[in-house]
Write an enzyme that holds these catalytic residues in place. Structure first.
Site, PDB file in Angstrom:
ATOM      1  N   HIS A  66       0.815  -1.223   0.000  1.00 38.79           N
ATOM      2  CA  HIS A  66       0.000   0.000   0.000  1.00 38.79           C
ATOM      3  C   HIS A  66       0.847   1.270   0.000  1.00 38.79           C
ATOM      4  CE1 HIS A  66      -4.020  -1.839   0.613  1.00 38.79           C
ATOM      5  NE2 HIS A  66      -3.252  -2.845   0.998  1.00 38.79           N
ATOM      6  N   ASP A  79       3.185   9.305  -0.747  1.00 46.07           N
ATOM      7  CA  ASP A  79       1.980   8.610  -0.287  1.00 46.07           C
ATOM      8  C   ASP A  79       1.700   7.490  -1.284  1.00 46.07           C
ATOM      9  OD1 ASP A  79      -0.196   8.213   1.356  1.00 46.07           O
ATOM     10  OD2 ASP A  79      -0.857  10.291   1.286  1.00 46.07           O
TER      11      ASP A  79
HETATM   12  O1  LIG Z   1      -2.835   1.867  11.222  1.00 48.70           O
HETATM   13  P1  LIG Z   1      -1.691   2.760  11.004  1.00 48.70           P
HETATM   14  O2  LIG Z   1      -0.375   2.075  11.224  1.00 48.70           O
HETATM   15  O3  LIG Z   1      -1.759   4.017  11.730  1.00 48.70           O
HETATM   16  O4  LIG Z   1      -1.666   3.151   9.457  1.00 48.70           O
HETATM   17  C1  LIG Z   1      -2.812   3.299   8.667  1.00 48.70           C
HETATM   18  C2  LIG Z   1      -2.525   2.767   7.300  1.00 48.70           C
HETATM   19  O5  LIG Z   1      -1.558   3.568   6.679  1.00 48.70           O
HETATM   20  C3  LIG Z   1      -0.989   3.156   5.469  1.00 48.70           C
HETATM   21  O6  LIG Z   1      -1.887   3.361   4.371  1.00 48.70           O
HETATM   22  C4  LIG Z   1      -1.558   3.172   3.018  1.00 48.70           C
HETATM   23  O7  LIG Z   1      -2.646   2.585   2.339  1.00 48.70           O
HETATM   24  C5  LIG Z   1      -3.582   3.390   1.665  1.00 48.70           C
HETATM   25  C6  LIG Z   1      -4.533   2.520   0.877  1.00 48.70           C
HETATM   26  O8  LIG Z   1      -3.856   1.689  -0.016  1.00 48.70           O
HETATM   27  C7  LIG Z   1      -2.869   4.361   0.745  1.00 48.70           C
HETATM   28  O9  LIG Z   1      -3.819   5.210   0.125  1.00 48.70           O
HETATM   29  C8  LIG Z   1      -1.898   5.190   1.557  1.00 48.70           C
HETATM   30  O10 LIG Z   1      -1.180   6.030   0.676  1.00 48.70           O
HETATM   31  C9  LIG Z   1      -0.935   4.348   2.322  1.00 48.70           C
HETATM   32  O11 LIG Z   1      -0.212   5.178   3.221  1.00 48.70           O
HETATM   33  C10 LIG Z   1      -0.497   1.738   5.621  1.00 48.70           C
HETATM   34  O12 LIG Z   1       0.060   1.255   4.447  1.00 48.70           O
HETATM   35  C11 LIG Z   1      -1.576   0.839   6.165  1.00 48.70           C
HETATM   36  O13 LIG Z   1      -1.083  -0.449   6.329  1.00 48.70           O
HETATM   37  C12 LIG Z   1      -2.033   1.363   7.492  1.00 48.70           C
HETATM   38  O14 LIG Z   1      -3.082   0.579   7.979  1.00 48.70           O
HETATM   39  O1  LIG Z   2     -11.063  10.987  11.018  1.00 45.18           O
HETATM   40  C1  LIG Z   2     -10.792  10.251  10.074  1.00 45.18           C
HETATM   41  C2  LIG Z   2      -9.913  10.675   9.058  1.00 45.18           C
HETATM   42  C3  LIG Z   2      -9.620   9.806   8.015  1.00 45.18           C
HETATM   43  N1  LIG Z   2     -10.153   8.578   7.985  1.00 45.18           N
HETATM   44  C4  LIG Z   2      -9.862   7.651   6.863  1.00 45.18           C
HETATM   45  O2  LIG Z   2      -8.474   7.338   6.800  1.00 45.18           O
HETATM   46  C5  LIG Z   2      -8.172   6.949   5.494  1.00 45.18           C
HETATM   47  C6  LIG Z   2      -6.846   7.557   5.097  1.00 45.18           C
HETATM   48  O3  LIG Z   2      -6.383   6.901   3.960  1.00 45.18           O
HETATM   49  P1  LIG Z   2      -5.268   7.499   3.026  1.00 45.18           P
HETATM   50  O4  LIG Z   2      -5.098   6.572   1.916  1.00 45.18           O
HETATM   51  O5  LIG Z   2      -5.592   8.891   2.635  1.00 45.18           O
HETATM   52  O6  LIG Z   2      -3.945   7.561   3.893  1.00 45.18           O
HETATM   53  P2  LIG Z   2      -3.326   6.561   4.972  1.00 45.18           P
HETATM   54  O7  LIG Z   2      -3.751   7.087   6.289  1.00 45.18           O
HETATM   55  O8  LIG Z   2      -3.830   5.211   4.693  1.00 45.18           O
HETATM   56  O9  LIG Z   2      -1.854   6.708   4.792  1.00 45.18           O
HETATM   57  C7  LIG Z   2      -9.315   7.415   4.613  1.00 45.18           C
HETATM   58  O10 LIG Z   2     -10.044   6.321   4.162  1.00 45.18           O
HETATM   59  C8  LIG Z   2     -10.145   8.263   5.516  1.00 45.18           C
HETATM   60  O11 LIG Z   2     -11.533   8.206   5.255  1.00 45.18           O
HETATM   61  C9  LIG Z   2     -11.009   8.179   8.986  1.00 45.18           C
HETATM   62  O12 LIG Z   2     -11.497   7.060   8.931  1.00 45.18           O
HETATM   63  N2  LIG Z   2     -11.308   9.031   9.994  1.00 45.18           N
END
Ligand SMILES: O=P(O)(O)OC[C@H]1O[C@H](O[C@H]2O[C@H](CO)[C@@H](O)[C@H](O)[C@H]2O)[C@H](O)[C@@H](O)[C@@H]1O
Ligand SMILES: O=c1ccn([C@@H]2O[C@H](COP(=O)(O)OP(=O)(O)O)[C@@H](O)[C@H]2O)c(=O)[nH]1
Length: 774
Positions: free
Chosen positions: A103, A310
């Site tokens: 991701h 990202d």
């Molecule tokens: O649960 P956390 O460790 O706080 O992290 C939340 C997720 O963040 C990352 O998200 C990635 O996946 C998204 C969907 O494919 C993508 O849009 C985003 O750019 C990425 O940063 C991480 O890869 C996840 O595993 C986490 O759960």
């Molecule tokens: O208060 C919040 C703010 C964000 N999101 C979710 O967090 C995800 C963020 O995904 P993104 O791919 O933009 O970045 P990531 O946090 O996975 O790196 C999105 O689906 C948002 O809808 C959420 O559930 N609650």
């Protein structure tokens, strides 16, 4: 049926694995942030124990999967937390269908190679059947990391290691757009939208929604907003920035530092531009529930995504899905994967350039309704069409296909040469042709174990000592014609075979002679060798820096051989050399870069053993005044993939006619620099993942099997009279009756040959059986 099965990790593992290896090492590296500055040394020191915890945690996931797995299930591993999982699963059950999806971005190989566990991680991911990324860039970086770090071959389909293919592809994720559109119809959301509109009436709403993570560029975003306010005083009381900063990974020190940094900047700016009744930035350190988030997306005029890197960024998709009424503007970082999908409608920015982002904020706020509508439609169409459902279906269906294809490939591995049958048919036939490779086919086996102390070895390939007697017997048999077809220069073949009654085809068939006659050339006339000069320096560079490696300039190719060098170091140098060749001086030339097991060779597209065999056969038939068709062909060699067309030359419909054009006699092969440079063939690249292969142009030697009258075996243009004369001379020289053809690859398993032999020792023992007739 259970939907979700937890894997319980104890606190220490969570600390070392999740906070440590995943989020303090892999996460910043994969996002090009480097290891955390302050505790860089401490991180480096704790690396091994954290990686051990990483592997342990992955094994715990594997144990749970294995416990619940049922035959036919698909196992889809997600993200950088589980890079070691595919290997654990496959070790337990090689038949499991395993996919892995990342991701985050996959960084340039230059970043990945700094990881102490770089090879282990790549190898374990490669155990999966299918590996997916959000963009082609990430997939390409992964393939090039495998090439550079593991030295294994990238192909247009993925990464291939000893015949096993791991498919690598891009699967950009999407969102469940309907869920967001439908949420806007919920009364509670409508009510919230109304409240927000009243709350911010008279002001444009700008929105940021991010986890409070270094990669999201939150400080950069706020500084750009400050610059915008600085430069546009008339907007100061007409715009508000709502920043939702969701706390994340709060146990990791780097994230704790970011929180204080952001608070400090927000406080300073609000102090600077705020009044007693209003502040320009509303910063929330918490998450919102789904409906509150949808309402916020819907009332926003400008969404601001400034990620420094990202993987994709779903927030930008979600904003677009909620904007059918408002048609607000999306400002999007060019370093988010989403930039490739939503770039058409968004204003793309470099988040590091605060001046540019500030100008984009002004552009967005002042944008005409017409332009907003147009930009929104582009993105809305994309977001509603390419959904999360489609993404998942595509991945799983590709995974199923990949597994089926892999099974087909394995089942296609040719069998061992059926020696009894081959000998029996040989004895029963009356006019046999044996095409034999030289290196690793008729030579003594070379020890290439790569032991550093084992540096003094015989450098020139020599004929296998046990072969001489049998080769003499075979050559003296009037019913047998032997051709040694090699990439080696004519002098090498002369040295080893001059005493036998046989044909020698040097430099992949570009030069030919019967041992009783002179060398002649079969070389097509319009070979472009203009690239040689620029490449010579590259080959010299690596030869000078790799002890006991050799560089040979052949008439139609450049070859660098590290067979006698330290194998490990040779491989390392070869990877660097290949990388340079694929991307550097000849990336536009019509050449093939051919990677051998201990060599790198560059030659014009179309110079292959298969392309030459047509002309060689013509010459042999003409010269030996054959009166009966060849009724037995044995073609044995340790040929490079590019030269395997020599096996298929006789497949599947065997050619009946052979070009009778005569080759041109020569005194000695000429060096490329002495030849007149003909006009260049146009070059085409075959795609992002196949930098080493060019789409072949029509071969300089026309394909023998395209029709029944094969009059054109040489690329030299003949006059109409000559063509007629040739047509008269053409006759059926091959009558193999299907089964009297034995093509056989030596020491390779992935081959288009019909059969396999293990090594040159096996070739010798088989040829001895032919010679003795037993
Ligand atoms: O649960 P956390 O460790 O706080 O992290 C939340 C997720 O963040 C990352 O998200 C990635 O996946 C998204 C969907 O494919 C993508 O849009 C985003 O750019 C990425 O940063 C991480 O890869 C996840 O595993 C986490 O759960
Ligand atoms: O208060 C919040 C703010 C964000 N999101 C979710 O967090 C995800 C963020 O995904 P993104 O791919 O933009 O970045 P990531 O946090 O996975 O790196 C999105 O689906 C948002 O809808 C959420 O559930 N609650």
């Amino acid at each position: 049926m259970q939907w979700c099965i937890p894997v319980f990790l104890d606190e220490e593992i969570v600390h070392q694995y999740y906070n440590g290896y995943c989020n303090n090492i892999l996460w910043p590296l994969f996002h090009y942030l480097g290891l955390p500055q302050e505790d860089r040394l401490a991180t480096t020191r704790s690396f091994q124990s954290q990686f051990a915890a990483y592997k342990k945690a992955n094994q715990m996931f594997a144990d749970v999967v294995n416990m619940h797995y049922e035959e036919g299930d698909v196992v889809w591993c997600h993200d950088y937390h589980l890079m070691y999982l595919p290997e654990c699963l496959k070790n337990h059950n090689n038949n499991m269908k395993v996919g892995w999806f990342l991701h985050t971005p996959f960084p340039s190989s230059e970043i990945h190679r700094t990881l102490p566990s770089r090879s282990e991680l790549l190898r374990s991911v490669l155990a999966a059947d299918l590996v997916g990324f959000h963009t082609y860039d990430y997939a390409r970086h992964f393939v090039s990391a495998c090439t550079r770090i593991l030295g294994i071959e990238g192909t247009p389909e993925g990464v291939e290691d000893q015949g096993r293919l791991t498919r690598v592809a891009a699967f950009p994720i999407g969102i469940d757009s309907l869920r967001f559109q439908n949420a806007l119809l919920v009364p509670q959301v409508q009510e919230h939208i109304k409240e927000l509109k009243e709350r911010f009436s008279g002001r444009k709403v700008m929105l940021g929604v991010d986890r409070l993570d270094m990669i999201k560029g939150i400080p950069q975003k706020i500084l750009a907003f400050e610059k915008f306010l600085e430069e546009n005083p008339n907007w100061r009381d007409k715009v508000v920035l709502l920043q939702i900063a969701v706390p994340t990974r709060t146990d990791v020190p780097e994230y704790q530092k970011l929180t204080s940094q952001v608070h400090e900047i927000v406080g300073r700016i609000n102090g600077r531009f705020g009044s007693l009744t209003a502040v320009p930035i509303h910063h929330l350190d918490r998450s919102l529930d789904f409906h509150a988030l949808c309402a916020l997306y819907a009332v926003t005029d400008v969404a601001l995504v400034t990620s420094l890197r990202d993987g994709m960024n779903l927030v930008s998709y979600e904003f677009v899905a909620c904007q059918e009424a408002k048609k607000g503007v999306l400002i999007l970082s060019e370093f988010a994967g989403a930039a490739q999908s939503l770039g058409a409608g968004a204003i793309l920015v470099n988040p590091w350039n605060i001046t540019e982002v500030a100008a984009s904020i002004a552009q967005a706020l002042n944008m005409s309704a017409e332009e907003r509508e147009k930009r929104h439609q582009h993105n809305f169409h994309h977001v509603t069409k390419h959904t999360a459902q489609e993404w998942a279906e595509m991945f799983v269906s590709e995974l199923n296909d990949t597994v089926v294809e892999a099974q087909l490939r394995t089942s296609k591995e040719p069998p061992e040469l059926p020696q009894n049958d081959a000998v029996e048919r040989y004895l029963l036939s009356g006019n046999r042709l044996l095409i034999l490779g030289f290196n690793s086919t008729l030579t003594e086996p070379v020890d290439t174990s790569g032991n550093r102390s084992d540096q003094i070895r015989e450098k020139n390939p020599n004929l296998h000592p046990e072969l001489k007697e049998h080769l003499t017997a075979l050559c003296n048999d009037k019913k047998t014609t032997i051709v040694v077809l090699s990439g080696s220069k004519s002098e090498v073949l002369d040295k080893n075979f001059a005493e036998y009654d046989m044909w020698l085809a040097a430099e992949n068939g570009m030069f030919l002679r019967h041992t009783k006659g002179d060398w002649m050339t079969t070389m097509p006339e319009h070979l472009n060798m203009e690239w040689v000069d620029s490449l010579k320096h590259v080959f010299e560079y690596f030869t000078e820096r790799t002890p006991r490696s050799e560089f040979e300039i052949r008439t139609t190719s450049l070859v660098w051989n590290y067979k006698y060098a330290d194998v490990e170091f040779g491989r390392l140098q070869a990877r660097d050399m290949l990388q340079h060749l694929w991307t550097g001086p000849i990336s536009n030339a019509s050449v093939d870069v051919v990677q051998g097991s201990r060599s790198v060779e560059v030659r014009p597209v179309g110079v292959t053993k298969g392309a030459a065999i047509d002309r060689i056969l013509g010459e042999i038939v003409h010269n030996t005044s054959m009166t009966t068709p060849i009724d037995y062909v044995l073609c044995v060699g340790h040929f490079l993939g590019k030269d395997e067309d020599v096996y298929t030359f006789f497949e599947p419909e065997l050619p009946s006619d052979v070009n009778m054009a005569k080759c041109k006699p020569i005194d000695a092969p000429k060096l490329p620099t002495e030849k007149k440079a003909p006009s260049k063939l146009p070059a085409t690249k075959s795609g992002p993942k196949s930098s080493q292969t060019k789409t072949p142009k029509p071969s300089p030697a026309p394909d023998k099997r395209t029709g029944n009258n094969h009059s054109g075996g040489s690329s030299r243009r003949a006059s109409p009279e000559k063509v007629k004369e040739k047509e008269k001379m053409a006759w059926s020289v091959l009558d193999l009756k299907g089964d009297n053809y034995f093509s056989c690859a030596v020491g390779r398993k992935r081959t288009s040959a019909r059969y396999l032999l293990g090594s040159s020792d096996d070739v010798v023992s088989f040829l001895s059986r032919l010679a003795k007739g037993t």
